[in-house]
Structures are given as structure tokens and as C-alpha cells.
Design an enzyme around this catalytic site. Structure first.
Site, PDB file in Angstrom:
ATOM      1  N   ALA A  24       5.219  48.778  96.178  1.00 28.42           N
ATOM      2  CA  ALA A  24       5.542  49.374  94.690  1.00 28.42           C
ATOM      3  C   ALA A  24       4.674  50.263  94.378  1.00 28.42           C
ATOM      4  O   ALA A  24       4.663  51.231  93.593  1.00 28.42           O
ATOM      5  CB  ALA A  24       5.678  48.203  93.695  1.00 28.42           C
ATOM      6  N   ARG A  36       9.614  43.886  89.359  1.00 28.57           N
ATOM      7  CA  ARG A  36       9.224  42.434  89.485  1.00 28.57           C
ATOM      8  C   ARG A  36       8.540  42.020  88.305  1.00 28.57           C
ATOM      9  O   ARG A  36       8.568  41.055  88.000  1.00 28.57           O
ATOM     10  CB  ARG A  36       8.794  42.166  90.648  1.00 28.57           C
ATOM     11  N   HIS A 122      14.095  46.506 102.099  1.00 21.54           N
ATOM     12  CA  HIS A 122      14.819  46.119 101.083  1.00 21.54           C
ATOM     13  C   HIS A 122      16.030  46.962 100.594  1.00 21.54           C
ATOM     14  O   HIS A 122      16.625  46.766  99.575  1.00 21.54           O
ATOM     15  CB  HIS A 122      13.820  45.759  99.754  1.00 21.54           C
ATOM     16  N   CYS A 130      31.782  49.054  99.319  1.00 23.19           N
ATOM     17  CA  CYS A 130      32.659  48.034  99.124  1.00 23.19           C
ATOM     18  C   CYS A 130      32.675  46.892 100.280  1.00 23.19           C
ATOM     19  O   CYS A 130      32.647  47.027 101.382  1.00 23.19           O
ATOM     20  CB  CYS A 130      34.075  48.913  99.230  1.00 23.19           C
ATOM     21  N   ILE A 240      -3.689  55.727  95.111  1.00 19.02           N
ATOM     22  CA  ILE A 240      -3.291  56.244  96.279  1.00 19.02           C
ATOM     23  C   ILE A 240      -3.050  57.727  96.309  1.00 19.02           C
ATOM     24  O   ILE A 240      -3.612  58.514  97.332  1.00 19.02           O
ATOM     25  CB  ILE A 240      -1.765  55.887  96.686  1.00 19.02           C
TER      26      ILE A 240
END
Length: 247
Positions: A24, A36, A122, A130, A240
């Protein structure tokens, strides 16, 4: 940080195959919130885990979709753009390095930046499908309908009309491409974690497997310390983008 940057630069220069493991912290530098952290803010006192789960989707998909869209800010997704972290990784690949990206993120920004080998453990927020006929739909379709449904017309001229499932791994789903991600990590010359606290299982087992191999230099760049810092050869607790821009 000067000596750490020099060390990281030398390892990147020497490596031909680099595996990045991103969490994240990479996306938040593009302005995307850590979803989260919003537990308890949803209607009906439901938490993140309650809402973003396979049982909730199957039990009440009409309630699931508005909450899912609210949590992940689906209407805003196209406004988020790759940042220096995404761009640095993609540039290494464009310069001839063999780069693989294992990501916990679902925003598709690595691909938008130009990375071609991305394992979305994820899943992705960019599409839904569908459950019945497997037809894939994009963000435009998800945004156009409160509860998006399949519009395929069957052979008997009837619409499928099945409620779509997002291509995100919900709690209760199996994660994607885990074995391929492990192989990518273990076959690399350098393993770099960016912006992950390594708290989510089973994906946090990948750095453990790399350490067990014992021949791959391991780097983690994260704003805060993690439980796993001791296993890394180089630990940088800095933003970062700023760190990679210094290379």
C-alpha cells in the site's frame, strides 16, 4: 541515507533479474488511501473485513456494491496516476533489466506506468466479471450502474442479468498467481520490498522463502519498521519516491 543509497545502487546495477514486492505504501504516494485503515466507517457498523468478503457479496450483492464502491472510491480511480516508485520500476525494465513485480495493490498503476510482468496477488479493481458466463466488464460499466449486472443476451434472447463480482480478491477468496510469484522471487538476483508492512498472509511468506534460499540480497524500503526487518540485508525507512529518485 547516503551509504544505503550507494549500496542499493550497486546491487541494482549488478542485478540482471530484479523482483519487486509492493504494498500500500507505493499506492499512497499516488494519493490512494490505505483502504484497510478505514475500518468501522461504513454503514450498518460493518468493518472493512465484513464488507469486502465473499460471504457478504453472496448474501447481499445489492448492498455489497454501493459499499464496495464507497470504500474503493471507484469513481475516482481514473484520477490516480503512477508515481516515481511505479515509474522507476518500469524504467528499469525499459532499460533491459528482467523485472517482475509482485503486488498487493489492486489499482493497476504498475501496468499503467509500463511494467509488463505484474503478479496481482489480490486481483484488480479495474474489472468485474459475471460469475455465470465469465464475461468481463470495465470500470465504466461498474460506475454506470448502482449494482452492475451482466448484459449478455443468451441464445433464448434472455439477458443474463447476473450481478457482477469484482475482480478483487475478497476475504474468503483464494489469492491469485501465488506460485508464479514465488517462482519470480526465487529466480531473481535482487529482491526489493516497497511500502509493505508484510502483515498480510500468505503473501508475507514470500520474503521468508527468499531468505531461506540464502543467496538473494534483500532490501525493504518502508516508512515504518516491520516485524520482518531483521531478515533483510538493507532496511531503508524513508519515502519510496524520494529514495528511488536519489538513485
Amino acid at each position: 541515507m547516503g551509504e544505503q543509497i550507494k549500496t542499493l545502487q550497486s546491487w541494482i546495477d549488478r542485478a540482471q533479474s530484479i523482483c519487486f514486492f509492493t504494498g500500500a505504501g507505493v499506492s499512497t504516494e499516488s494519493g490512494i488511501p490505505d483502504f484497510r485503515s478505514q475500518n468501522g466507517l461504513y454503514k450498518k457498523n460493518l468493518s472493512f473485513v465484513d464488507v469486502v468478503s465473499r460471504p457478504y457479496f453472496e448474501r447481499d450483492p445489492n448492498q455489497f456494491w454501493p459499499l464496495f464502491k464507497e470504500i474503493f472510491r471507484i469513481k475516482l480511480l481514473n484520477e490516480y496516476k503512477p508515481n516515481k516508485g511505479h515509474q522507476f520500476i518500469a524504467e528499469l525494465e525499459s532499460r533491459g533489466k528482467q523485472v517482475r513485480v509482485i503486488t498487493q495493490n489492486i489499482d493497476g498503476l504498475h501496468q499503467e506506468a509500463g511494467s509488463k510482468h505484474v503478479y496481482e496477488i489480490h486481483g484488480t479493481i479495474k474489472y468485474a466479471h459475471c460469475p455465470k458466463c465469465k464475461t468481463r466488464y470495465d470500470l465504466a460499466h461498474m460506475n454506470a450502474h448502482a449494482t452492475p449486472k451482466c448484459q449478455i443476451i443468451s441464445k433464448n434472447k434472455q439477458p443474463c442479468d447476473t450481478i457482477l463480482k469484482p475482480n478483487v480478491v475478497l476475504f474468503g477468496d483464494s489469492i491469485h498467481q501465488f506460485e508464479e510469484a514465488v517462482q519470480a522471487a526465487l529466480s531473481s538476483d535482487l529482491f526489493i520490498v516497497l511500502g509493505s508492512s508484510l502483515e498480510v498472509t500468505p503473501i508475507n511468506q514470500i520474503p521468508l522463502l527468499v531468505q531461506r534460499k540464502g543467496t538473494i540480497p534483500m532490501v525493504i524500503i518502508n516508512l515504518s519498521s516491520t516485524y520482518y526487518d531483521d531478515m533483510f540485508d538493507l532496511v531503508i525507512q524513508e519515502p519510496i519516491g524520494a529514495t528511488l529518485s536519489a538513485l
